[in-house]
Write an enzyme that holds these catalytic residues in place. Structure first.
Site, PDB file in Angstrom:
ATOM      1  N   HIS A 120       0.838  -1.191   0.000  1.00  0.00           N
ATOM      2  CA  HIS A 120       0.000   0.000   0.000  1.00  0.00           C
ATOM      3  C   HIS A 120       0.879   1.249   0.000  1.00  0.00           C
ATOM      4  O   HIS A 120       2.097   1.168   0.222  1.00  0.00           O
ATOM      5  CB  HIS A 120      -0.912   0.015   1.232  1.00  0.00           C
ATOM      6  CG  HIS A 120      -0.157   0.115   2.525  1.00  0.00           C
ATOM      7  ND1 HIS A 120       0.213  -0.988   3.263  1.00  0.00           N
ATOM      8  CD2 HIS A 120       0.299   1.193   3.215  1.00  0.00           C
ATOM      9  CE1 HIS A 120       0.867  -0.608   4.334  1.00  0.00           C
ATOM     10  NE2 HIS A 120       0.944   0.729   4.338  1.00  0.00           N
ATOM     11  N   LEU A 121       0.238   2.400  -0.233  1.00  0.00           N
ATOM     12  CA  LEU A 121       0.875   3.704  -0.075  1.00  0.00           C
ATOM     13  C   LEU A 121       0.132   4.446   1.024  1.00  0.00           C
ATOM     14  O   LEU A 121      -1.076   4.656   0.943  1.00  0.00           O
ATOM     15  CB  LEU A 121       0.825   4.511  -1.377  1.00  0.00           C
ATOM     16  CG  LEU A 121       1.710   4.010  -2.517  1.00  0.00           C
ATOM     17  CD1 LEU A 121       0.923   3.104  -3.442  1.00  0.00           C
ATOM     18  CD2 LEU A 121       2.282   5.191  -3.299  1.00  0.00           C
ATOM     19  N   PRO A 219       8.094  14.801   2.421  1.00  0.00           N
ATOM     20  CA  PRO A 219       7.202  13.639   2.299  1.00  0.00           C
ATOM     21  C   PRO A 219       7.606  12.703   1.171  1.00  0.00           C
ATOM     22  O   PRO A 219       7.811  13.130   0.039  1.00  0.00           O
ATOM     23  CB  PRO A 219       5.841  14.285   2.049  1.00  0.00           C
ATOM     24  CG  PRO A 219       5.918  15.579   2.769  1.00  0.00           C
ATOM     25  CD  PRO A 219       7.341  16.045   2.611  1.00  0.00           C
ATOM     26  N   HIS A 222       5.612   5.987  -0.824  1.00  0.00           N
ATOM     27  CA  HIS A 222       6.344   4.784  -1.222  1.00  0.00           C
ATOM     28  C   HIS A 222       5.503   3.541  -0.960  1.00  0.00           C
ATOM     29  O   HIS A 222       4.515   3.572  -0.219  1.00  0.00           O
ATOM     30  CB  HIS A 222       7.653   4.676  -0.437  1.00  0.00           C
ATOM     31  CG  HIS A 222       7.444   4.591   1.045  1.00  0.00           C
ATOM     32  ND1 HIS A 222       7.238   5.698   1.836  1.00  0.00           N
ATOM     33  CD2 HIS A 222       7.381   3.518   1.882  1.00  0.00           C
ATOM     34  CE1 HIS A 222       7.065   5.328   3.086  1.00  0.00           C
ATOM     35  NE2 HIS A 222       7.141   4.006   3.147  1.00  0.00           N
ATOM     36  N   SER A 224       6.151  -0.080   0.631  1.00  0.00           N
ATOM     37  CA  SER A 224       7.098  -0.900   1.382  1.00  0.00           C
ATOM     38  C   SER A 224       7.107  -2.317   0.822  1.00  0.00           C
ATOM     39  O   SER A 224       6.057  -2.914   0.570  1.00  0.00           O
ATOM     40  CB  SER A 224       6.733  -0.920   2.871  1.00  0.00           C
ATOM     41  OG  SER A 224       6.913   0.353   3.443  1.00  0.00           O
TER      42      SER A 224
END
Length: 246
Positions: A120-121, A219, A222, A224
């Site tokens: 996810h972001l 900020p 990304h 992960s």
């Protein structure tokens, strides 16, 4: 229910008692009026009822071994719900193939790295909601982001991240195009956080990338890919990071 069971006499029994009361010996009536009534007997309370509402409640015991060594960043309290706003990413086969290659190489530097179970972001940091806030919180989020259209982004820069407490390290792919769209989303999410007096994104407890000078960058949206317990930045920055990017 108990009153019915305790005093549910039959009509014939009541008549017998009335007749017995009528056969009082002479003089007994006067004595009975001067005497105090006998105390009523109390029925014993079942053990199941006694233990139904304990006087004290013990909080849940945290065992980090059951969670891959992860440690809570804030204590659990009854009625509180850890909450996190994010955009889910549905991984395709080519993404998973790339992840396997990256992880295999990264584990030569940090063997304890493990693959993320979902991707996810993040659009917020983890915050705590009271249970009765959940529905209005979700509705407010829906209202804030309803006008947003779909957009494309690219995430192709490998970066190493730690959480603020430095108890976990992450390998991530940073967004290199579409950054402005995510900033707009975060601005709306932050407004919802402010409505509920919660922390906005990229404040002290947020997850941020580390640079070589030890300062936090702007900020960094990304995805992960992998994580491990502890601060593994020194092992992964430098040659490892360059090889992963290649």
């Amino acid at each position: 229910m108990s009153a019915v069971l305790l005093v549910g006499y039959s009509s014939s029994g009541s008549e017998d008692e009335a007749e017995a009361g009528a056969r009082v010996r002479p003089g007994a009536e006067g004595r009975s009026r001067r005497q105090s009534p006998l105390p009523s007997q109390r029925l014993p309370v079942p053990d199941s009822v006694l233990h139904m509402f304990p006087g004290t409640e013990e909080g849940p015991m945290d065992d980090s071994a059951k969670h891959g060594g992860r440690v809570r960043t804030f204590p659990h309290e009854r009625g509180n719900w850890a909450t996190h706003v994010y955009v889910p990413y549905e991984a395709r086969e080519e993404f998973l193939d790339l992840l396997d290659a990256l992880l295999c190489h990264a584990q030569t530097y940090v063997p304890r790295l493990v693959r993320m179970e979902a991707f996810h972001l993040s659009l917020s940091q983890s915050v705590v909601l009271r249970h009765h806030w959940i529905l209005p919180f979700v509705q407010s989020l829906k209202d804030r982001v309803a006008s947003f259209q779909r957009f494309c982004f690219t995430a192709d820069r490998v970066k190493i991240y730690t959480n603020q407490e430095k108890t976990r390290t992450f390998v991530g792919l940073e967004v290199t195009s579409g950054h402005a769209h995510f900033l707009d989303l975060v601005a709306e999410v932050d407004r919802v956080m402010e409505e509920f007096d919660l922390s906005t994104f990229y404040q002290p407890r947020s997850l941020k990338p580390r640079c070589h000078h030890g300062q936090f960058l702007d900020p960094s949206f990304h995805i992960s890919l992998a994580w491990c317990v502890g601060d593994a930045c020194l092992q992964m920055e430098g040659p490892c990071l360059q090889e992963l990017q290649t």
